[in-house]
Design an enzyme around this catalytic site. Structure first.
Site, PDB file in Angstrom:
ATOM      1  N   ASP A 102       0.831  -1.202   0.000  1.00 37.18           N
ATOM      2  CA  ASP A 102       0.000   0.000   0.000  1.00 37.18           C
ATOM      3  C   ASP A 102       0.870   1.259   0.000  1.00 37.18           C
ATOM      4  O   ASP A 102       2.073   1.219   0.295  1.00 37.18           O
ATOM      5  CB  ASP A 102      -0.933  -0.014   1.217  1.00 37.18           C
ATOM      6  N   ASP A 153     -10.319   1.334  -3.882  1.00 37.25           N
ATOM      7  CA  ASP A 153     -10.863   0.945  -2.580  1.00 37.25           C
ATOM      8  C   ASP A 153     -12.379   0.804  -2.629  1.00 37.25           C
ATOM      9  O   ASP A 153     -12.992   0.302  -1.680  1.00 37.25           O
ATOM     10  CB  ASP A 153     -10.488   1.987  -1.516  1.00 37.25           C
TER      11      ASP A 153
END
Length: 745
Positions: free
Chosen positions: A458, A525
């Site tokens: 990430d 997301d």
């Protein structure tokens, strides 16, 4: 002094021709980049190159500017120059002459006609103070790519402000398409005319960004997925970068790209060099053909990756920071039972990471949460036959961390004060050797201790005021990007077979620079299929479907709040690298049964879905999204037709499915898993349903939820499906119908 190369080159492969004029020692100029041409002889190629030189217009320079791959100011070119920089004002307009030219390592002079290959041009400027290497390559995929290396040959320092490369555009390329976006809605298309001046998209976020231009296209007016000549450019760089399209007042126009360098970021001392990122170009008749070239390239780069992409469960939306071994082991049991093949433990397993405000930088298993380490969970997951994956955010740091307390100098900042926080975190300067070794050592320790198959990598904030505090705050985005690439390579070298996903606040770092080093991207997301239909549709403009992480989430989206049917969520996700993002401990038995069937369907057709040819339909109504995957031998295909809003008029227009073999006959059948799409009124060609009595009964709606109903479909030739089409069913918004086409002759 040796005689400079004097060459005309024609490279032709995969439907693309690249004609390059490198005569009289001048930097290479692209005469033609586009549809493949027939072979030339030397005289014909010279005539072509000469015939493309424009006449001198009113009040123009006496010799028409020659636009090289690296455009030069000294030629009279008034557009963006290829090089911007100087040694305190000297050398700002270099005049280069080529000294050597090779094709795939063999020296070239004169006339050359060849297949795909790499051209390398070495040049020096007229004062001998700068040397230049240009690489221009036609790849097996039909992509072209170019990069430059600029070397300082003087004693005084040379500051590089910009090095950009440019590909020519024909006059008929009058319309632009690129992208913007935001967190939770990445890759939103935007179109407009190519006007005089410059269409400049600069990204200064230190990562590719959710609002990245992504791929910049210029094409014939009205180009679509199927047809219309299109030229596209992509800068393969995960740091600051640019894409641009430019038309100057004389009518010449180019597509270009390069790295955006911060002020003073690259200062070359004697014998030092700066190497640009690769800038890729893709030509095609229609957007699909442009995309297929990128897909072919990435599939060749990733040819060593296992063909069957494991169905993945990521636990983030299931547990967030609530890490409990018993709960996660129970979740693993549910996952294995429905056919999950990879279990990924997300954020919260390390340091003081009980919230998103602490722990980043301390890549050590949290003993208060995991007193026996991760072994109980990892061992259980693997005993269930699943791979194990782990979340990291290696480039980030929280102020509330052991690392920040020990080494505050490793936090990026342009001055004594820290930059504005974002998501309660800062950026760790991986260009600092100590910081790099810290992260690498801790990650390798975990990879050595646990059988970790997969890393979710990430990167959750932009690089604001990205400076090196140990060296006066000098900018380091360039060095940080190179350090990131090096860390990826070193981890994979140490652990062959390790797979890595690029996640960056969702889809904020998607480019060929990172894609060539990783195995998957997290598209967004936001797993809401209403939004994902568009994001998946446009993400495949660069990356093939097996790279696109696509998960079936819970019925109410955690990002949009929409509540959508499982069939719509699943039928959207199966066209990417399938996964689940859902607390399966809260799923009903009926939902788990249906999930198991969707996973089985994906596995049954995985070779097609993860290795076929993407096709997207140009629909009359933008609320109807139709796309599919066709087998390389045209023997079968899976298509999806999704409705995102009420159609006007209603019913919808005919369904047209192109790109199948026009001379073969296909059995086309709706593919229904579980409940029928809401509001379904099937067209006549679907045939009689398998459970006609249930459909006719008064309790139809209840029974349809419990019992499968299938339709036999009908047979059509490929050209009929593409050009005539078949009636579409009536369905409610936020529903989709899948179709399977199988060749029967």
């Amino acid at each position: 002094m040796s005689t400079p190369p004097d060459a005309l080159i024609h490279l032709a492969h995969a439907g693309v021709s690249l004609v390059v004029d490198a005569r009289a020692g001048a930097l290479p100029a692209i005469v033609h980049w586009g549809e493949q041409l027939e072979e030339f002889d030397e005289t014909a190629l010279a005539s072509l190159s000469d015939a493309t030189v424009p006449v001198v217009g009113s009040n123009n320079v006496d010799t028409p500017p020659r636009v090289a791959l690296l455009p030069e100011h000294h030629t009279g070119w008034t557009g963006r120059p290829g090089i911007s920089g100087s040694a305190q004002g000297r050398g700002w307009s270099p005049l280069f002459r080529t000294t050597a030219l090779t094709l795939d390592g063999a020296r070239v002079d004169g006339f050359v006609q060849a297949d795909a290959g790499l051209l390398v041009f070495d040049a020096v400027d007229d004062r001998g103070e700068l040397s230049l290497r240009l690489e221009l390559e036609l790849l097996d995929s039909g992509l072209i790519r170019a990069r430059a290396a600029l070397r300082n040959e003087r004693d005084a320092a040379y500051t590089v402000d910009d090095v950009s490369l440019a590909f020519p555009l024909p006059a008929e390329a009058t319309e632009l398409l690129d992208f913007t976006g935001q967190h939770n809605y990445e890759r939103f298309p935007q179109r407009g005319p190519l006007r005089a001046g410059i269409h400049l998209r600069e990204n200064r976020r230190g990562r590719t960004g959710a609002d990245s231009a992504f791929v910049l296209h210029a094409g014939e007016a009205g180009f679509g997925f199927e047809k219309g000549r299109v030229w596209a450019v992509h800068t393969a760089w995960s740091g600051n970068h640019r894409h641009y399209a430019e038309r100057v007042y004389t009518g010449e126009q180019v597509l270009g790209g390069g790295e955006v360098l911060l002020s003073g970021e690259v200062v070359l001392q004697a014998a030092e060099q700066y190497v640009t990122p690769w800038v890729y170009g893709s030509y095609g008749d229609g957007l699909d053909e442009v995309a297929h070239r990128f897909h072919d390239h990435l599939r060749a780069v990733g040819s060593g990756r296992p063909a069957e992409r494991p169905v993945t469960l990521n636990v983030w939306e299931a547990v967030y920071f609530r890490h409990d071994a018993g709960e996660l082991i129970a979740l693993a049991d549910k996952a294995a039972d429905i056919g999950i093949e990879r279990f990924v433990l997300d954020d919260g397993w390390f340091g003081a990471r009980r919230t998103d405000r602490a722990g980043l930088g301390d890549w050590v298993v949290a003993s208060d949460v995991w007193p026996d380490g991760l072994h109980p969970l990892v061992d259980h997951v693997r005993a269930k036959g699943m791979q194990f994956g782990l979340w990291f955010e290696p480039e980030m740091i929280n102020l509330d961390s052991d690392l920040a307390r020990r080494h505050p100098e490793w936090i990026m900042a342009a001055r004594d004060e820290l930059p504005v926080e974002s998501r309660a975190q800062h950026v760790l300067n991986l260009a600092a050797p100590g910081a790099y070794e810290h992260v690498k050592t801790q990650m390798l320790a975990l990879l050595d201790e646990y059988p970790i198959d997969y890393i979710k990598w990430d990167h959750n904030r932009d690089l604001t005021e990205a400076g090196d505090r140990e060296h006066g705050g000098r900018p380091v985005v360039h060095a940080q990007t190179l350090a990131f690439y090096r860390l990826l390579r070193e981890l994979k070298d140490a652990h062959p077979g390790l797979e890595i996903e690029s996640c960056s606040s969702g889809g904020g770092r998607v480019d060929l620079g990172v894609l060539e080093l990783t195995d998957r991207i997290w598209v967004s997301d936001n797993s809401d299929p209403h939004d994902r239909q568009s994001m998946m549709r446009w993400s495949v403009q660069l990356a093939p479907p097996e790279y696109l992480g696509a998960h079936i989430a819970s019925d109410r989206s955690h990002t949009t709040g929409r509540r959508l049917d499982l069939s719509f969520r699943a039928s959207t996700a199966i066209f990417g690298h399938l996964g689940i993002e859902w607390d399966l401990n809260e799923a009903t038995d009926a939902e788990l049964t249906l999930l198991r069937r969707w996973i089985a369907l994906h596995k049954e057709h995985r070779a097609l879905l993860m290795g076929g040819t993407v096709v997207r339909m140009d629909t009359i109504d933008p609320r109807v999204i139709v796309h599919g995957i066709i087998a390389p031998d045209d023997s079968e295909a899976l298509f999806s037709s999704a409705l995102l809003d009420t159609t006007v008029p209603e019913p919808a227009a005919r369904l047209k499915l192109r790109a199948l073999d026009p001379e073969r006959t296909y059995h086309l059948q709706p593919l229904i898993i579980g409940p029928l799409p809401s509001g379904l009124i099937p067209p006549r060609w679907w045939g009689e349903p398998s459970d006609a009595e249930a459909l006719a009964a008064q309790e139809y709606w209840d029974r349809a939820q419990r019992k499968d109903v299938s339709y036999p479909g009908a047979r059509f030739r490929g050209d009929v499906l593409a050009r005539v089409g078949v009636a579409a069913p009536r369905i409610h918004p936020d529903q989709a119908v899948l179709y399977r086409a199988v060749a029967v002759d």
